[in-house]
Scaffold this motif. Structure first.
Motif, PDB file in Angstrom:
ATOM      1  N   VAL A   1       0.830  -1.201   0.000  1.00  0.00           N
ATOM      2  CA  VAL A   1       0.000   0.000   0.000  1.00  0.00           C
ATOM      3  C   VAL A   1       0.872   1.261   0.000  1.00  0.00           C
ATOM      4  CG1 VAL A   1      -1.709   1.293   1.315  1.00  0.00           C
ATOM      5  CG2 VAL A   1      -1.901  -1.180   1.136  1.00  0.00           C
TER       6      VAL A   1
ATOM      7  N   LEU B   1       3.784   1.575  -1.339  1.00  0.00           N
ATOM      8  CA  LEU B   1       4.474   1.752  -2.619  1.00  0.00           C
ATOM      9  C   LEU B   1       3.564   2.234  -3.740  1.00  0.00           C
ATOM     10  CD1 LEU B   1       6.953  -1.240  -2.635  1.00  0.00           C
ATOM     11  CD2 LEU B   1       7.442   1.151  -2.253  1.00  0.00           C
ATOM     12  N   ILE B   2       2.239   2.237  -3.517  1.00  0.00           N
ATOM     13  CA  ILE B   2       1.370   2.797  -4.558  1.00  0.00           C
ATOM     14  C   ILE B   2       1.087   4.272  -4.292  1.00  0.00           C
ATOM     15  CG2 ILE B   2       0.253   0.654  -5.240  1.00  0.00           C
ATOM     16  CD1 ILE B   2      -2.146   1.746  -3.426  1.00  0.00           C
ATOM     17  N   ARG B   3       1.803   4.845  -3.351  1.00  0.00           N
ATOM     18  CA  ARG B   3       1.624   6.268  -3.071  1.00  0.00           C
ATOM     19  C   ARG B   3       2.740   7.068  -3.730  1.00  0.00           C
ATOM     20  NH1 ARG B   3      -3.160   5.922  -1.922  1.00  0.00           N
ATOM     21  NH2 ARG B   3      -3.794   4.945  -0.001  1.00  0.00           N
ATOM     22  N   PRO B   4       2.400   8.251  -4.236  1.00  0.00           N
ATOM     23  CA  PRO B   4       3.438   9.048  -4.884  1.00  0.00           C
ATOM     24  C   PRO B   4       4.318   9.784  -3.883  1.00  0.00           C
ATOM     25  CG  PRO B   4       1.338  10.148  -5.047  1.00  0.00           C
ATOM     26  CD  PRO B   4       1.086   8.857  -4.327  1.00  0.00           C
ATOM     27  N   TYR B   5       4.983   9.048  -3.017  1.00  0.00           N
ATOM     28  CA  TYR B   5       5.968   9.679  -2.156  1.00  0.00           C
ATOM     29  C   TYR B   5       7.099   8.706  -1.908  1.00  0.00           C
ATOM     30  CZ  TYR B   5       2.838   7.544   1.445  1.00  0.00           C
ATOM     31  OH  TYR B   5       2.039   6.734   2.163  1.00  0.00           O
TER      32      TYR B   5
ATOM     33  N   LYS C   1      14.150  -2.809  -3.173  1.00  0.00           N
ATOM     34  CA  LYS C   1      12.925  -2.687  -3.963  1.00  0.00           C
ATOM     35  C   LYS C   1      12.825  -3.800  -4.995  1.00  0.00           C
ATOM     36  CE  LYS C   1      13.033   1.608  -5.216  1.00  0.00           C
ATOM     37  NZ  LYS C   1      12.753   2.885  -5.851  1.00  0.00           N
ATOM     38  N   LYS C   2      13.975  -4.146  -5.576  1.00  0.00           N
ATOM     39  CA  LYS C   2      13.992  -5.221  -6.572  1.00  0.00           C
ATOM     40  C   LYS C   2      13.685  -6.563  -5.933  1.00  0.00           C
ATOM     41  CE  LYS C   2      16.514  -3.600 -10.489  1.00  0.00           C
ATOM     42  NZ  LYS C   2      17.761  -2.869 -10.356  1.00  0.00           N
TER      43      LYS C   2
ATOM     44  N   LEU D   1      11.875  -7.100  -3.336  1.00  0.00           N
ATOM     45  CA  LEU D   1      10.653  -7.104  -2.535  1.00  0.00           C
ATOM     46  C   LEU D   1       9.743  -8.299  -2.835  1.00  0.00           C
ATOM     47  CD1 LEU D   1       8.638  -5.689  -0.634  1.00  0.00           C
ATOM     48  CD2 LEU D   1       7.752  -4.514  -2.624  1.00  0.00           C
TER      49      LEU D   1
ATOM     50  N   GLY E   1      -0.408 -12.692  -0.181  1.00  0.00           N
ATOM     51  CA  GLY E   1      -1.304 -12.503  -1.332  1.00  0.00           C
ATOM     52  C   GLY E   1      -1.172 -11.186  -2.023  1.00  0.00           C
TER      53      GLY E   1
ATOM     54  N   PHE F   1       9.678 -16.284  -8.344  1.00  0.00           N
ATOM     55  CA  PHE F   1      10.046 -16.136  -6.942  1.00  0.00           C
ATOM     56  C   PHE F   1      10.970 -17.273  -6.561  1.00  0.00           C
ATOM     57  CE2 PHE F   1       5.828 -14.046  -6.836  1.00  0.00           C
ATOM     58  CZ  PHE F   1       6.249 -12.824  -6.377  1.00  0.00           C
TER      59      PHE F   1
ATOM     60  N   SER G   1      -2.879 -11.583  -8.334  1.00  0.00           N
ATOM     61  CA  SER G   1      -2.383 -10.490  -7.494  1.00  0.00           C
ATOM     62  C   SER G   1      -0.963 -10.111  -7.870  1.00  0.00           C
ATOM     63  CB  SER G   1      -2.430 -10.886  -6.024  1.00  0.00           C
ATOM     64  OG  SER G   1      -3.765 -11.001  -5.622  1.00  0.00           O
TER      65      SER G   1
ATOM     66  N   LYS H   1       0.334  -6.465  -8.912  1.00  0.00           N
ATOM     67  CA  LYS H   1       1.425  -5.796  -8.207  1.00  0.00           C
ATOM     68  C   LYS H   1       2.532  -5.364  -9.162  1.00  0.00           C
ATOM     69  CE  LYS H   1       0.328  -7.593  -3.793  1.00  0.00           C
ATOM     70  NZ  LYS H   1       0.040  -8.932  -3.340  1.00  0.00           N
TER      71      LYS H   1
ATOM     72  N   ILE I   1       4.622  -2.154  -7.774  1.00  0.00           N
ATOM     73  CA  ILE I   1       5.084  -2.618  -6.466  1.00  0.00           C
ATOM     74  C   ILE I   1       6.178  -3.669  -6.632  1.00  0.00           C
ATOM     75  CG2 ILE I   1       4.396  -3.822  -4.362  1.00  0.00           C
ATOM     76  CD1 ILE I   1       1.557  -2.634  -4.869  1.00  0.00           C
ATOM     77  N   LEU I   2       5.949  -4.610  -7.515  1.00  0.00           N
ATOM     78  CA  LEU I   2       6.945  -5.645  -7.763  1.00  0.00           C
ATOM     79  C   LEU I   2       7.684  -5.378  -9.068  1.00  0.00           C
ATOM     80  CD1 LEU I   2       4.982  -8.907  -6.858  1.00  0.00           C
ATOM     81  CD2 LEU I   2       6.606  -7.668  -5.450  1.00  0.00           C
ATOM     82  N   THR I   3       8.927  -5.779  -9.099  1.00  0.00           N
ATOM     83  CA  THR I   3       9.731  -5.643 -10.308  1.00  0.00           C
ATOM     84  C   THR I   3       9.608  -6.941 -11.107  1.00  0.00           C
ATOM     85  OG1 THR I   3      11.245  -4.416  -8.917  1.00  0.00           O
ATOM     86  CG2 THR I   3      12.015  -4.973 -11.113  1.00  0.00           C
TER      87      THR I   3
ATOM     88  N   ARG J   1       8.150   5.173 -10.623  1.00  0.00           N
ATOM     89  CA  ARG J   1       7.088   4.868  -9.680  1.00  0.00           C
ATOM     90  C   ARG J   1       6.307   6.085  -9.195  1.00  0.00           C
ATOM     91  NH1 ARG J   1       6.053   4.346  -4.398  1.00  0.00           N
ATOM     92  NH2 ARG J   1       8.046   5.217  -3.796  1.00  0.00           N
ATOM     93  N   GLU J   2       7.038   7.105  -8.723  1.00  0.00           N
ATOM     94  CA  GLU J   2       6.320   8.209  -8.095  1.00  0.00           C
ATOM     95  C   GLU J   2       5.424   8.980  -9.067  1.00  0.00           C
ATOM     96  OE1 GLU J   2       8.295  10.711  -5.182  1.00  0.00           O
ATOM     97  OE2 GLU J   2       9.543   9.014  -4.609  1.00  0.00           O
TER      98      GLU J   2
ATOM     99  N   VAL K   1       2.362   6.389 -10.113  1.00  0.00           N
ATOM    100  CA  VAL K   1       1.258   6.075  -9.204  1.00  0.00           C
ATOM    101  C   VAL K   1       0.255   7.222  -9.032  1.00  0.00           C
ATOM    102  CG1 VAL K   1       2.399   4.255  -7.901  1.00  0.00           C
ATOM    103  CG2 VAL K   1       2.664   6.623  -7.171  1.00  0.00           C
ATOM    104  N   ARG K   2       0.630   8.415  -9.499  1.00  0.00           N
ATOM    105  CA  ARG K   2      -0.351   9.507  -9.494  1.00  0.00           C
ATOM    106  C   ARG K   2      -1.480   9.251 -10.473  1.00  0.00           C
ATOM    107  NH1 ARG K   2       0.987  13.836  -6.801  1.00  0.00           N
ATOM    108  NH2 ARG K   2       3.146  13.939  -6.119  1.00  0.00           N
TER     109      ARG K   2
ATOM    110  N   VAL L   1      -5.755   2.281  -6.594  1.00  0.00           N
ATOM    111  CA  VAL L   1      -5.707   0.853  -6.283  1.00  0.00           C
ATOM    112  C   VAL L   1      -6.534   0.564  -5.034  1.00  0.00           C
ATOM    113  CG1 VAL L   1      -4.216  -1.138  -5.914  1.00  0.00           C
ATOM    114  CG2 VAL L   1      -3.319   0.843  -7.127  1.00  0.00           C
TER     115      VAL L   1
ATOM    116  N   PHE M   1      -6.980  -2.698  -2.530  1.00  0.00           N
ATOM    117  CA  PHE M   1      -6.717  -4.085  -2.165  1.00  0.00           C
ATOM    118  C   PHE M   1      -7.797  -4.504  -1.177  1.00  0.00           C
ATOM    119  CE2 PHE M   1      -2.331  -2.617  -3.077  1.00  0.00           C
ATOM    120  CZ  PHE M   1      -2.040  -3.502  -4.090  1.00  0.00           C
TER     121      PHE M   1
ATOM    122  N   ARG N   1      -6.376  -5.609   2.290  1.00  0.00           N
ATOM    123  CA  ARG N   1      -5.623  -4.771   3.222  1.00  0.00           C
ATOM    124  C   ARG N   1      -6.041  -3.315   3.097  1.00  0.00           C
ATOM    125  NH1 ARG N   1      -0.995  -7.351   0.495  1.00  0.00           N
ATOM    126  NH2 ARG N   1      -0.862  -8.469   2.452  1.00  0.00           N
ATOM    127  N   SER N   2      -6.060  -2.669   4.251  1.00  0.00           N
ATOM    128  CA  SER N   2      -6.577  -1.311   4.288  1.00  0.00           C
ATOM    129  C   SER N   2      -5.497  -0.316   3.901  1.00  0.00           C
ATOM    130  CB  SER N   2      -7.075  -1.006   5.687  1.00  0.00           C
ATOM    131  OG  SER N   2      -7.534   0.313   5.729  1.00  0.00           O
ATOM    132  N   GLN N   3      -5.897   0.720   3.207  1.00  0.00           N
ATOM    133  CA  GLN N   3      -4.923   1.770   2.924  1.00  0.00           C
ATOM    134  C   GLN N   3      -5.280   3.046   3.663  1.00  0.00           C
ATOM    135  OE1 GLN N   3      -5.016   2.922  -1.200  1.00  0.00           O
ATOM    136  NE2 GLN N   3      -6.768   1.611  -1.521  1.00  0.00           N
TER     137      GLN N   3
END
Lengths: 263, 333
Positions: free
Chosen positions: A91, A93-97, A255-256, A258, A263, B13, B64, B68, B73-75, B92-93, B96-97, B101, B103, B106-108
């Motif tokens: 969660v 990582l989907i934020r722009p910061y 990050k790579k 991760l 799930g 993985f 999923s 991701k 999130i995942l490479t 990324r930054e 994601v703007r 998303v 999920f 899980r709570s954001q």
């Protein structure tokens, strides 16, 4: 920059959500300072000074170290570890910061909260109970403020480093405990570095730990004067820059690597 | 321009497999056995702007993991991903703007503080102006009916209330592309309906592209014209839901409850020339899958031969179709 200030505010609110924690926090800090005061009184036992510090300076040193600790100390290493363990990092990582930047800001929010609602009231209470010596020199306060900011930066960088290691190990409870203990011991919180054997003091010069607690406390008690203050601040500044490099590098690799758990 | 372009995307993985027993645990301390698992196996697809796509598959099929990778999130291990014209994990930054998303699992939102504080933070994070926020979010809050929830801390909300807030939070910056990973998991029918209705509306109003994973086929039926079906990391079907139904769902199901036990051979022999397939449901209950033309034929043959307690005739449901595809593992058409 706006979003980072907003995060500090949010952290403030979160701390306020659990108010009782902080009342007990003040009590715990006062008890700690009291225990060290009696311990040091026994050690001094009438001697006017040890290693160039008077009993009054020593008591102030202890009180200030604990109060400064309330500011620079944070749990962001544990939080990162937890977020990875529970997969919540997705969660973030989907934020722009910047993840690490935001974590630092959360730590700062926590620190500022504790500084105002824990350190200041705590310091007032302890100054009524024990003989503390506060400098009347405004410059000392200025240097001290600058110094604890750098303490916060260095401590946070070490926390982030320890936290990011979780990306690789997925569980590093042991490392985090060890890190916390090492910092409490080698930062000069428990014992001023000048009390260490000479060789240990030499070794400590090559580690960032004394920049966390020893330097700001020595500045506050005016045990450092003149050039020593400047050297101390430079030591802190240099370490806060040096630590950026391993942090950036580790974060890039992390990050790579991760893996989002659950799930 | 395509909203999503994926080419030969792969994610592997490395997992270590523990040896069994105490001795095994000791050996694991020194050397570990590693296995490479391919969660997503060279998939390619594109999604057009404004499309609503259902991304379905069994647990562990790689849904999923794909999401991701698409969200940065995942490479990816290999392959090309371009989403909204950007490479998700490289930029990324900035990237994601342009996405939202949710999920489901899980709570954001921030657990300890009021919902509106979370919204306020997100508004700052995404640099949404007061005017835009007012215009857009007032409508969202009203449609999702979450106005009364805004001053409550997230931990005090029920799952349905929380999920509606999560959805609103994902839309604060009005993204052109929305990823929903099991948004209706564990919700009651009314909340599900409300969420579906809402998604349809924003798709029409803003041409929002939506990629949705779910285990509730009714979500897909209500929202998506196109489905991508995944099995063991590979795409096994990509096309319209309509075509899936036509190819697999033609024909009817006739369910018989027999008074006595029967075997599959007997039933198949009896209906050999009209190509009915039989599936056992319970001890004496069998389902025949036949072309509509032959329904009456099958019934008359069976009734003539056996004692029947009950007969039901059903259309193939989408769920049924998907189950068939997974069981047989082939897609024709």
């Amino acid at each position: 920059m706006d979003k980072y200030f907003e995060m500090i505010r949010i952290r403030f609110l979160m701390m306020l959500a659990y108010r009782t924690n902080y009342y007990t926090g003040i009590l715990i800090y006062c008890i700690n300072i009291g225990a060290y005061y009696f311990l040091w009184s026994a050690i001094y036992n009438g001697k006017s000074a040890i290693q160039g510090m008077s009993i009054e300076q020593m008591t102030t040193y202890v009180a200030v170290s604990w109060m400064a600790r309330a500011f620079y100390f944070n749990n962001i290493d544990r939080e990162i570890a937890m977020e990875i363990k529970e997969g919540k990092v997705a969660v973030e990582l989907i934020r722009p910061y910047s993840y690490l930047g935001m974590k630092t800001m959360q730590g700062l929010g926590e620190g500022v909260f504790r500084l105002f609602f824990l350190s200041f009231p705590g310091l007032i209470i302890t100054s009524l109970l024990f003989p503390l010596h506060f400098s009347s020199d405004i410059r000392t306060w200025g240097y001290f403020a600058l110094s604890i900011m750098l303490s916060f930066v260095i401590n946070s960088q070490l926390n982030l480093l320890a936290g990011v290691v979780t990306f690789f190990t997925l569980n590093n409870e042991g490392l985090l405990r060890a890190k916390r203990f090492v910092i409490d011991l080698f930062s000069g919180l428990i014992l001023p570095i000048s009390f260490y054997p000479h060789w240990a003091q030499e070794v400590m010069k090559y580690f960032p730990f004394q920049a966390i607690s020893y330097i700001p406390s020595m500045i506050f008690t005016e045990s450092f004067r003149g050039q020593a203050v400047i050297n101390g601040l430079l030591f802190q500044l240099v370490w806060s820059i040096i630590l950026l490099f391993p942090l950036q590098l580790l974060w890039k690799v992390a990050k790579k690597r991760l893996v989002v758990q659950g799930g | 321009m395509h909203a999503i372009e994926v080419e030969k995307l792969r994610k592997e993985f490395k997992v270590h497999s523990s040896r069994s027993g105490l001795m095994g645990a000791f050996r694991d301390l020194f050397t570990r056995n590693y296995k490479t698992i391919r969660a997503v196996d060279d998939i390619s697809f594109t999604v057009k702007q404004g499309e609503m796509v259902g991304y379905i598959g069994e647990n562990g099929a790689g849904k999923s993991t794909t999401i991701k990778m698409l969200t940065g999130i995942l490479t990816p291990t290999a392959g090309k991903v371009i989403v909204n014209g950007m490479n998700p994990h490289k930029e990324r930054e900035a990237f994601v703007r342009t996405i939202g998303v949710v999920f489901g699992q899980r709570s954001q939102l921030w657990w300890d503080i009021a919902v509106q504080e979370s919204f306020r933070l997100l508004k700052k994070v995404y640099r949404v102006s007061d005017k835009e926020y007012k215009e857009h979010m007032e409508h969202v809050i009203e449609t999702l009916d979450i106005g009364p929830l805004l001053d409550k801390p997230v931990r005090k909300l029920s799952l349905g209330q929380r999920m509606r807030c999560e959805l609103a939070a994902a839309l604060i910056h009005n993204p052109p592309l929305l990823f929903l990973d099991e948004p209706t998991i564990g919700l009651d029918v009314l909340v599900k309906l409300k969420i579906r209705q809402f998604l349809k509306e924003i798709n029409e109003k803003y041409k929002t592209t939506i990629l949705l994973t779910t285990h509730d086929i009714a979500d897909i039926e209500a929202l998506c014209e196109r489905v991508i079906m995944l099995d063991e990391g590979k795409i096994i079907y990509d096309g319209s839901l309509q075509r899936l139904k036509e190819n697999w769902g033609e024909g009817k199901q006739v369910q018989f409850t027999f008074a006595t036990e029967v075997t599959e051979e007997e039933l198949c022999a009896l209906t050999y020339d009209i190509k009915a397939t039989w599936r056992k449901e319970e001890t004496n209950s069998w389902v025949a899958h036949v072309a509509p033309l032959h329904v009456s034929d099958v019934i008359s043959r069976i009734v003539a031969r056996y004692d029947i307690q009950d007969i039901n005739i059903d259309e193939m449901s989408t769920e049924e179709i998907i189950r068939n595809i997974y069981e047989e593992g082939v897609v024709h058409g």
